[in-house]
Design a protein around this motif. Structure first.
Motif, PDB file in Angstrom:
ATOM      1  N   ALA A   1     -10.352   1.281   1.790  1.00 29.06           N
ATOM      2  CA  ALA A   1      -9.509   2.412   1.402  1.00 29.06           C
ATOM      3  C   ALA A   1      -9.789   3.626   2.272  1.00 29.06           C
ATOM      4  O   ALA A   1      -8.865   4.342   2.668  1.00 29.06           O
ATOM      5  N   VAL A   2     -11.063   3.867   2.610  1.00 31.59           N
ATOM      6  CA  VAL A   2     -11.399   4.993   3.482  1.00 31.59           C
ATOM      7  C   VAL A   2     -10.841   4.764   4.883  1.00 31.59           C
ATOM      8  O   VAL A   2     -10.246   5.661   5.485  1.00 31.59           O
TER       9      VAL A   2
ATOM     10  N   ARG B   1      -8.053  -2.924   9.458  1.00 30.99           N
ATOM     11  CA  ARG B   1      -7.455  -4.170   9.942  1.00 30.99           C
ATOM     12  C   ARG B   1      -7.826  -5.280   8.967  1.00 30.99           C
ATOM     13  O   ARG B   1      -8.983  -5.372   8.531  1.00 30.99           O
ATOM     14  N   PRO B   2      -6.866  -6.146   8.603  1.00 30.74           N
ATOM     15  CA  PRO B   2      -7.177  -7.213   7.644  1.00 30.74           C
ATOM     16  C   PRO B   2      -8.353  -8.085   8.070  1.00 30.74           C
ATOM     17  O   PRO B   2      -9.129  -8.551   7.230  1.00 30.74           O
TER      18      PRO B   2
ATOM     19  N   ALA C   1       6.228  -4.028   5.871  1.00 29.80           N
ATOM     20  CA  ALA C   1       5.543  -5.319   5.765  1.00 29.80           C
ATOM     21  C   ALA C   1       4.078  -5.238   6.209  1.00 29.80           C
ATOM     22  O   ALA C   1       3.192  -5.820   5.560  1.00 29.80           O
ATOM     23  N   GLN C   2       3.797  -4.500   7.301  1.00 32.78           N
ATOM     24  CA  GLN C   2       2.413  -4.415   7.789  1.00 32.78           C
ATOM     25  C   GLN C   2       1.518  -3.695   6.793  1.00 32.78           C
ATOM     26  O   GLN C   2       0.362  -4.059   6.607  1.00 32.78           O
ATOM     27  N   SER C   3       2.043  -2.652   6.177  1.00 26.30           N
ATOM     28  CA  SER C   3       1.252  -1.907   5.194  1.00 26.30           C
ATOM     29  C   SER C   3       1.124  -2.673   3.887  1.00 26.30           C
ATOM     30  O   SER C   3       0.125  -2.525   3.168  1.00 26.30           O
ATOM     31  N   ALA C   4       2.127  -3.497   3.551  1.00 26.60           N
ATOM     32  CA  ALA C   4       2.104  -4.226   2.288  1.00 26.60           C
ATOM     33  C   ALA C   4       0.959  -5.227   2.240  1.00 26.60           C
ATOM     34  O   ALA C   4       0.324  -5.414   1.197  1.00 26.60           O
TER      35      ALA C   4
END
Length: 495
Positions: free
Chosen positions: A247-248, A256-257, A140-143
């Motif tokens: 992405a990098v 972090r979002p 979920a965190q990566s999604a």
């Protein structure tokens, strides 16, 4: 079913090549074999997967299990293959349906309890999956991170059991969505800076054209303070730039979002190695110059960096990317950053100070400045002095322009550049300079004098013209006048 296939993704630089996870169950003594060039983290998946399957309420097959990670010549690292390995084993043993496995790609690290933990490079995986036209199932965190790549059906899961229920049609996975309400990027404000009108103007020109800067001055004159505020006057990132920078950062697990759309600001210590600066390792990872992509790389106390470390900046400053070559692997990372560097004028720091005497000999000063090579200095567009503040300036309240006012002018100048040539002035090639940075007769005479007196190289000549173009853009002028050119030339004088 004795064989099952699950698709996943590895990481190779900025790319995420497809990996096919094949599980085969055969008769014989119980064993669990992993093949396909797995590294230590992947080999350890055997114990994590066994515990996760059992704690999720499934039976771990007491058979001879062979898991192949194809292609066999691609090194596999990290725990991202735990989830696809577990699903392949469950499907091969008939405990989970395999119909939906062809519709999606899976990645995730498993806890011993069967819960899913986030993985690195989720955004790079999403970009590759978008090109393949598949769904993507992640922790979920990566999604939520992967959902920033528009056009990909990304689903988040919290456990192995939840994924198996979705495959069986007995449960649903929430489709991840990017957080559209991320807080606006906030930076320290230029209004806090006292005095230093010349340095503030130079940084405004640098921000307008994407130029690199070297500030030299005694301790405590505000060099670090100015550098920390520099990202706040840069133009806002467009979606493509924000996606590349994110992405990098994702490759190192540092995204972090709440940082979405925020210009990176990296300030490595002067003890950093060359590998830390440009990236590397057996499985190459991005270094500071790539993590500063579309942002700012601040090198404080520039001469204190080892010379061999500074020399690795020369090619990326020109090309905007770095290629890391190893015996078995090669990786390309973007590195289009703005270099902002600071240094003292001498080892003690007080050369030219109005009230402090310098204690260094000319030979010591020459050796200190000689730590920065000529080829590197030649690649730094703006080289300025930041003088010590007077007593009146120190006691006066800070009444300078705010970052918002400066940024408005910078964005207007950058918009002119994008409309005229489609890129920032610092990225102009030789033919672009001849086309967009033409001088009149008086300008050519002034530049000829500057080349003779300052002994400018061919590279410095082009950089002066790019600087003059940025000064003219800030002034809203289509033509480069002698006034614009004179200001650009003074920025190339040795700091």
């Amino acid at each position: 079913m004795g064989v099952a296939v699950v698709k996943s993704r590895a990481l190779a630089g900025m790319n995420a090549p497809e990996v096919v996870v094949e599980a085969h169950l055969a008769n014989g003594l119980p064993a669990f074999t992993l093949v396909g060039l797995p590294e230590t983290e992947v080999k350890e998946a055997r114990d994590r997967v066994r515990a996760a399957i059992q704690n999720a309420g499934y039976e771990f097959p007491a058979r001879r299990i062979t898991v192949n990670l194809a292609p066999a010549d691609l090194p596999k690292e990290s725990g991202r293959f735990d989830l696809p390995i577990a699903l392949a084993i469950l499907a091969a043993s008939g405990q989970a349906p395999g119909d939906k496995l062809k519709e999606a790609e899976f990645a995730g690290e498993l806890a011993l309890t069967g819960e899913l933990r986030p993985v690195r490079g989720a955004l790079a995986m999403a970009l590759a999956t978008r090109a393949a036209g598949c769904k993507l199932v992640l922790p979920a965190q990566s999604a939520s991170e992967a959902a920033l790549a528009r056009g990909v059906e990304t689903y988040g899961a919290t456990s192995l059991l939840e994924v198996c229920a979705w495959l069986a049609g007995q449960g649903t996975l929430c489709e991840a969505a990017a957080d559209a309400d991320s807080p606006a990027a906030t930076y320290p404000d230029f209004a806090d800076v006292k005095g230093q009108a010349g340095a503030r103007r130079a940084l405004e020109v640098a921000a307008a054209g994407g130029h690199s800067v070297l500030m030299a001055g005694p301790p405590g004159t505000g060099k670090s303070m100015l550098a920390a505020r520099f990202p706040g006057i840069l133009p806002a990132m467009d979606e493509a730039e924000a996606l590349e920078a994110a992405a990098v950062a994702s490759l190192n697990g540092g995204f972090r979002p709440e940082h979405w759309g925020r210009r990176p600001y990296r300030a490595p210590h002067h003890t950093a190695s060359a590998v830390a600066l440009v990236g590397g390792g057996n499985n190459p990872r991005p270094g500071e110059i790539s993590l500063a992509h579309h942002g700012v790389l601040f090198l404080d106390e520039l001469p204190e960096f080892p010379r061999q470390v500074l020399e690795v900046l020369r090619e990326p400053l020109e090309s905007g990317h770095i290629t890391i070559s190893r015996a078995a692997r090669q990786a390309d990372f973007p590195a289009r950053f703005q270099l902002v560097a600071a240094m003292n004028p001498c080892p003690c720091g007080y050369l030219g100070h109005p009230s402090q005497a310098c204690r260094d000999t000319p030979d010591q000063i020459a050796r200190y400045r000689g730590r920065i090579s000529g080829p590197l200095l030649d690649r730094i567009d703006i080289q300025i002095s930041v003088p010590a503040l007077t007593e009146d300036e120190l006691l006066a309240s800070a009444e300078g322009e705010s970052s918002a006012e400066i940024r408005a002018r910078v964005e207007a100048a950058r918009a002119r550049q994008m409309q005229r040539q489609g890129k920032a002035n610092a990225a102009l090639g030789t033919q672009d300079v001849e086309r967009f940075c033409a001088l009149d007769g008086a300008g050519e005479a002034l530049l000829k004098q500057a080349i003779a007196r300052l002994k400018l190289s061919a590279r410095a000549y082009h950089r002066v013209l790019r600087l003059a173009r940025s000064v003219a853009d800030l002034a809203g002028s289509d033509a480069i006048t002698t006034t614009h050119l004179a200001e650009a030339i003074q920025y190339r004088r040795q700091a």
